[in-house]
Design an enzyme around this catalytic site. Structure first.
Site, PDB file in Angstrom:
ATOM      1  N   CYS B 122      46.531  29.356  28.850  1.00  0.00           N
ATOM      2  CA  CYS B 122      45.458  28.197  28.499  1.00  0.00           C
ATOM      3  C   CYS B 122      44.417  27.602  29.475  1.00  0.00           C
ATOM      4  CB  CYS B 122      47.449  27.333  28.140  1.00  0.00           C
ATOM      5  SG  CYS B 122      46.054  25.580  27.235  1.00  0.00           S
ATOM      6  N   CYS B 125      45.184  23.618  29.014  1.00  0.00           N
ATOM      7  CA  CYS B 125      45.707  22.601  29.766  1.00  0.00           C
ATOM      8  C   CYS B 125      47.066  22.849  30.239  1.00  0.00           C
ATOM      9  CB  CYS B 125      46.567  22.001  29.029  1.00  0.00           C
ATOM     10  SG  CYS B 125      46.332  21.693  26.948  1.00  0.00           S
ATOM     11  N   SER B 126      48.304  24.136  29.477  1.00  0.00           N
ATOM     12  CA  SER B 126      49.247  25.035  30.115  1.00  0.00           C
ATOM     13  C   SER B 126      50.164  24.924  29.253  1.00  0.00           C
ATOM     14  CB  SER B 126      49.839  23.781  30.722  1.00  0.00           C
ATOM     15  OG  SER B 126      50.688  22.572  30.516  1.00  0.00           O
ATOM     16  N   CYS B 127      49.714  24.971  27.373  1.00  0.00           N
ATOM     17  CA  CYS B 127      49.789  25.362  26.367  1.00  0.00           C
ATOM     18  C   CYS B 127      51.113  26.719  26.295  1.00  0.00           C
ATOM     19  CB  CYS B 127      49.265  25.972  25.136  1.00  0.00           C
ATOM     20  SG  CYS B 127      48.123  24.512  24.836  1.00  0.00           S
TER      21      CYS B 127
END
Lengths: 104, 218
Positions: B122, B125-127
């Site tokens: 991702c 962000c950090s999905c």
């Protein structure tokens, strides 16, 4: 009704904006191909500011050729691809990838 | 006071005789944490949410780990019909094994084959499929992984000890409403193994795509 179907060539919008949006900079202005339709979802650009995100937007998984996208920076063989989730309002129909490999 | 993270023993400060550190932390809640608590109290007071239900959801999320994903993968390896359902209706297939995606993002499953190897990142962000795999590893959230996985995925995978050779690489940038789970290939030599034995071969990294499932111990 979704505007695009798998296989369609699409160009990603190149709008620069400070407000919240989910289109990564590295695909802006580039041409890719619709890989799959992923359903309808609230628009994150209004949802992020307290609105309900309506109307929902079609979401697509759009594929880009790595070499077309990165040029000489790409390290893998041709055929390696990058797939990115893109909302419909960021996409326009495209006839063919640009001669320089997809840049607008 | 030096930094600490409110996560058990991960403190940055020394233990020099404070007997009630836990209580100290309680009164040093962040602005955000206090806001969330206040909102939760209000919502409960007004009957919008049920505290028991909120706690149940928190408990369910905190109990998730890569083992849960491994169970799903092992079932898909041993039951072709289940694999079909997992690919076409991930939500229903997860529910069959007791994993409801309540209140969380939709899940999509990417099947690795001899021809195609998927890697998930991702960049924005950090999905991550936390509702199944639990919290992501720290490196998944690092700027280095997020920026390099999309440009040099083969280089990144080699650093994890994986060379996929002639297989086509498909990097999936999880930028929107879907969370992606990689369905790794079943390793060779596992034909006689039970579903429960196979679970132990499915690593977290193989479900992100920076690794493959472990080979069976001979």
């Amino acid at each position: 009704m979704a505007r695009f179907q798998p296989g369609d060539l699409v160009r990603v919008g190149d709008a620069q904006m400070d407000a919240h949006h989910r289109t990564p900079a590295y695909i802006k202005g580039r041409v890719g191909r619709v890989h799959a339709l992923s359903g309808q979802y609230p628009n994150p650009e209004t949802l992020a500011y307290g609105a309900d995100g309506e109307p929902e937007r079609d979401l697509y998984l759009v594929e880009f050729d790595m070499r077309g996208l990165w040029g000489e920076r790409a390290t893998g063989p041709s055929g390696d691809r990058l797939l990115v989730d893109v909302y419909e309002h960021w996409l326009e129909p495209a006839d063919a990838p640009g001669s320089d490999g997809g840049r607008a | 006071m030096s930094t600490h993270t409110h996560q058990g023993h991960d403190h940055g400060h020394d233990h020099d005789g404070h007997e009630h550190e836990g209580m100290l932390e309680d009164v040093e809640l962040s602005e955000r944490a206090r806001r969330v608590l206040a909102m939760e109290e209000l919502l409960a007071e007004k009957g919008v949410v049920d505290r028991t239900e909120v706690q149940r959801l928190i408990d369910f999320q905190e109990a998730r780990s890569p083992v849960d994903g491994a169970r799903v993968v092992a079932r898909a390896w041993t039951d072709p019909d289940y694999k079909g359902r997992l690919l076409s209706d991930p939500e229903g297939a997860l529910l069959e094994l007791g994993y409801p995606l309540v209140g969380s993002a939709k899940l999509a499953v990417l099947e690795n084959t001899d021809a195609v190897h998927h890697l998930v990142v991702c960049t924005l962000c950090s999905c991550y499929p936390t509702s199944l795999l639990g919290l992501p590893p720290d490196w998944y959230k690092s700027f280095a992984y997020r920026s390099r996985a999309v440009v040099d995925p083969r280089g990144v995978m080699r650093e994890f000890g994986l060379d996929v050779g002639d297989t086509e690489v498909r990097v999936v940038d999880s930028t929107a409403d879907l969370r992606y789970l990689v369905l790794p290939q079943r390793p060779a030599g596992t034909e006689g193994m039970t579903e429960e034995e196979l679970v132990a071969l499915v690593t977290r990294d193989s479900m992100i795509g920076v690794g493959v499932a472990l080979a069976p111990v001979a």
